[in-house]
Every structure is written in C-alpha cells, then in structure tokens.
Design a protein around this motif. Structure first.
Motif, short mmCIF file in Angstrom:
data_model
loop_
_atom_site.label_atom_id
_atom_site.label_comp_id
_atom_site.label_asym_id
_atom_site.label_seq_id
_atom_site.Cartn_x
_atom_site.Cartn_y
_atom_site.Cartn_z
N ARG A 27 57.22 51.51 23.81
CA ARG A 27 57.18 52.94 23.53
C ARG A 27 56.14 53.61 24.42
O ARG A 27 55.03 53.11 24.57
CB ARG A 27 56.79 53.25 22.08
N LEU A 28 56.53 54.74 24.99
CA LEU A 28 55.57 55.63 25.62
C LEU A 28 55.07 56.53 24.50
O LEU A 28 55.85 56.96 23.64
CB LEU A 28 56.23 56.46 26.71
N VAL A 29 53.76 56.83 24.49
CA VAL A 29 53.16 57.53 23.36
C VAL A 29 52.49 58.82 23.85
O VAL A 29 51.76 58.83 24.84
CB VAL A 29 52.11 56.63 22.67
N LYS A 30 52.76 59.91 23.12
CA LYS A 30 52.18 61.22 23.47
C LYS A 30 50.66 61.20 23.29
O LYS A 30 50.14 60.62 22.34
CB LYS A 30 52.75 62.31 22.57
N ILE A 31 50.00 61.89 24.19
CA ILE A 31 48.56 62.09 24.04
C ILE A 31 48.38 63.27 23.10
O ILE A 31 48.80 64.38 23.40
CB ILE A 31 47.90 62.38 25.41
N GLU A 32 47.78 63.01 21.96
CA GLU A 32 47.62 64.06 20.96
C GLU A 32 46.23 64.69 20.98
O GLU A 32 46.03 65.76 20.43
CB GLU A 32 47.97 63.51 19.58
N LYS A 33 45.28 64.01 21.63
CA LYS A 33 43.92 64.54 21.72
C LYS A 33 43.47 64.49 23.18
O LYS A 33 42.66 63.64 23.57
CB LYS A 33 42.99 63.74 20.82
N PRO A 34 43.99 65.41 24.01
CA PRO A 34 43.68 65.37 25.44
C PRO A 34 42.19 65.49 25.74
O PRO A 34 41.72 65.02 26.78
CB PRO A 34 44.47 66.54 26.03
N GLU A 35 41.44 66.10 24.83
CA GLU A 35 40.00 66.24 25.04
C GLU A 35 39.28 64.89 24.99
O GLU A 35 38.14 64.76 25.41
CB GLU A 35 39.39 67.21 24.01
N ARG A 36 39.96 63.85 24.51
CA ARG A 36 39.36 62.52 24.42
C ARG A 36 39.78 61.59 25.57
O ARG A 36 39.42 60.43 25.56
CB ARG A 36 39.74 61.87 23.09
N VAL A 37 40.52 62.10 26.51
CA VAL A 37 40.97 61.27 27.63
C VAL A 37 39.79 61.04 28.57
O VAL A 37 39.13 61.99 29.00
CB VAL A 37 42.13 61.96 28.40
N GLY A 38 39.51 59.76 28.87
CA GLY A 38 38.44 59.43 29.80
C GLY A 38 38.70 60.04 31.18
O GLY A 38 39.84 60.08 31.64
N GLU A 39 37.65 60.52 31.81
CA GLU A 39 37.79 61.18 33.10
C GLU A 39 38.36 60.23 34.15
O GLU A 39 37.88 59.11 34.32
CB GLU A 39 36.42 61.70 33.57
N GLY A 40 39.42 60.66 34.82
CA GLY A 40 40.02 59.87 35.88
C GLY A 40 40.83 58.67 35.42
O GLY A 40 41.21 57.84 36.22
N VAL A 41 41.10 58.57 34.13
CA VAL A 41 41.78 57.40 33.58
C VAL A 41 43.28 57.44 33.81
O VAL A 41 43.90 56.46 34.20
CB VAL A 41 41.47 57.25 32.07
N LEU A 42 43.90 58.58 33.55
CA LEU A 42 45.36 58.67 33.57
C LEU A 42 45.92 58.43 34.97
O LEU A 42 45.56 59.12 35.92
CB LEU A 42 45.84 60.00 33.02
N GLY A 43 46.80 57.45 35.06
CA GLY A 43 47.44 57.13 36.32
C GLY A 43 46.64 56.20 37.20
O GLY A 43 47.18 55.54 38.06
N LYS A 44 45.33 56.10 36.98
CA LYS A 44 44.50 55.21 37.79
C LYS A 44 44.36 53.85 37.11
O LYS A 44 44.49 52.82 37.75
CB LYS A 44 43.12 55.83 38.01
N PHE A 45 44.09 53.86 35.82
CA PHE A 45 43.89 52.61 35.09
C PHE A 45 45.04 52.28 34.15
O PHE A 45 44.96 51.36 33.36
CB PHE A 45 42.57 52.68 34.29
N ASN A 46 46.11 53.04 34.22
CA ASN A 46 47.29 52.78 33.40
C ASN A 46 48.51 53.33 34.14
O ASN A 46 48.39 53.79 35.26
CB ASN A 46 47.13 53.38 32.00
#
Length: 163
Positions: free
Chosen positions: A41-60
């Motif tokens: 399952r791909l899962v929606k980000i429900e709390k974007p304010e909690r996303v680590g800086e530079g994480v999306l697409g780089k470490f996943n």
C-alpha cells in the motif's frame, strides 16, 4: 508463519513520523524465499508538517504524482495490513514473524505504534535474524569500524550489488 516486511516513512521517529509505503510478503517455509502472497500500500501523508527535511524521494520511493493517484489514508493502510496478516496467519492463530532489514529496531515498532494508535491488532513479532544486528555483530567480532548500517553498506559487506 514468516513474513518479509518493510516500510518507507517520512522520518525515523516512530512516534512522530508516518509510513508512506507498507509492503510485506509471505516467506516460503522451506526455502525462506518470497512467495506470490504479497501486501503493498502507498499511504497518504496526513501530517506534512512532520516530514523530515529532504526525506521525500531521497530516502524513500516517494513520487508526489503516484501518491496523489494511489495512496490510501493511514488508517486504511494499517487496517488492511492488519486484516491481511490475520488472514495469512490462519485467522490470527499463527504469529506473524517479521523478517527484514532493521525490522526489530524500526519497522516493527513503527507498525506496532500505528496499529495501536488506531486500535488495530495484529499478532506479530520479529525474527532474531534481522539483517542489521547480524551485520553489526559480525563487524564487532572482526573489530572492524562499524558503518552506518544502511542497506547499501550491508549489501556491500556481503558482496551484493547496491540495491
């Protein structure tokens, strides 16, 4: 029954960050190889304010367009995982043993946290042969410098091509 299990997340704090992808497969009892019985399952980000800086697409594997089209809410993803594990583990009779890379220290605590936060149950545990502790123990016994224990480091240590 044993499962290989992995998550991709918005960061490394199981109490703060969210899963953005959940995957599991049943392992063959004799060969320990993955079977065709899989969960993803791909899962929606429900709390974007909690996303680590530079994480999306780089470490996943995050891709905004794909997630917009296919991702399901956190609750739904964890509910479906719980139901899948229950069904595959003989209606909850067999404990689902999770195996993988860093399952004992990250993926399983993350799953337990999110399942509990939604009031869901899954009869799961971990396998003692988690790849990360194995790698760390071998390195310590050899008195070599311990790497950062990424999957890339471990693959290199065992002579596999980078994932």
């Amino acid at each position: 029954m044993r499962f290989a299990f992995d998550t991709e997340t918005t960061g490394l704090d199981v109490n703060w960050h969210e899963a953005i992808e959940i995957a599991a497969c049943v392992l063959d009892d004799k060969t320990n190889l993955p079977t065709k019985e899989t969960f993803h399952r791909l899962v929606k980000i429900e709390k974007p304010e909690r996303v680590g800086e530079g994480v999306l697409g780089k470490f996943n594997h995050y891709d905004e367009k794909i997630w917009a089209e296919q991702a399901v809410p956190q609750y739904q993803a964890w509910q479906e995982l719980s139901d899948w594990i229950y069904k595959k583990s003989n209606n909850g009779i067999s404990k689902a043993i999770m195996c993988g890379c860093n399952v004992t220290r990250f993926d399983l605590p993350l799953a337990e946290h999110w399942l509990k936060s939604f009031g869901l149950r899954a009869n799961i545990s971990h396998h003692s042969d988690d790849v990360i502790p194995q790698y760390q123990n071998i390195i310590r016994r050899r008195k070599e410098k311990l790497g950062k224990s990424s999957l890339k480091d471990i693959c290199g240590f065992y002579g596999f091509e980078n994932p």
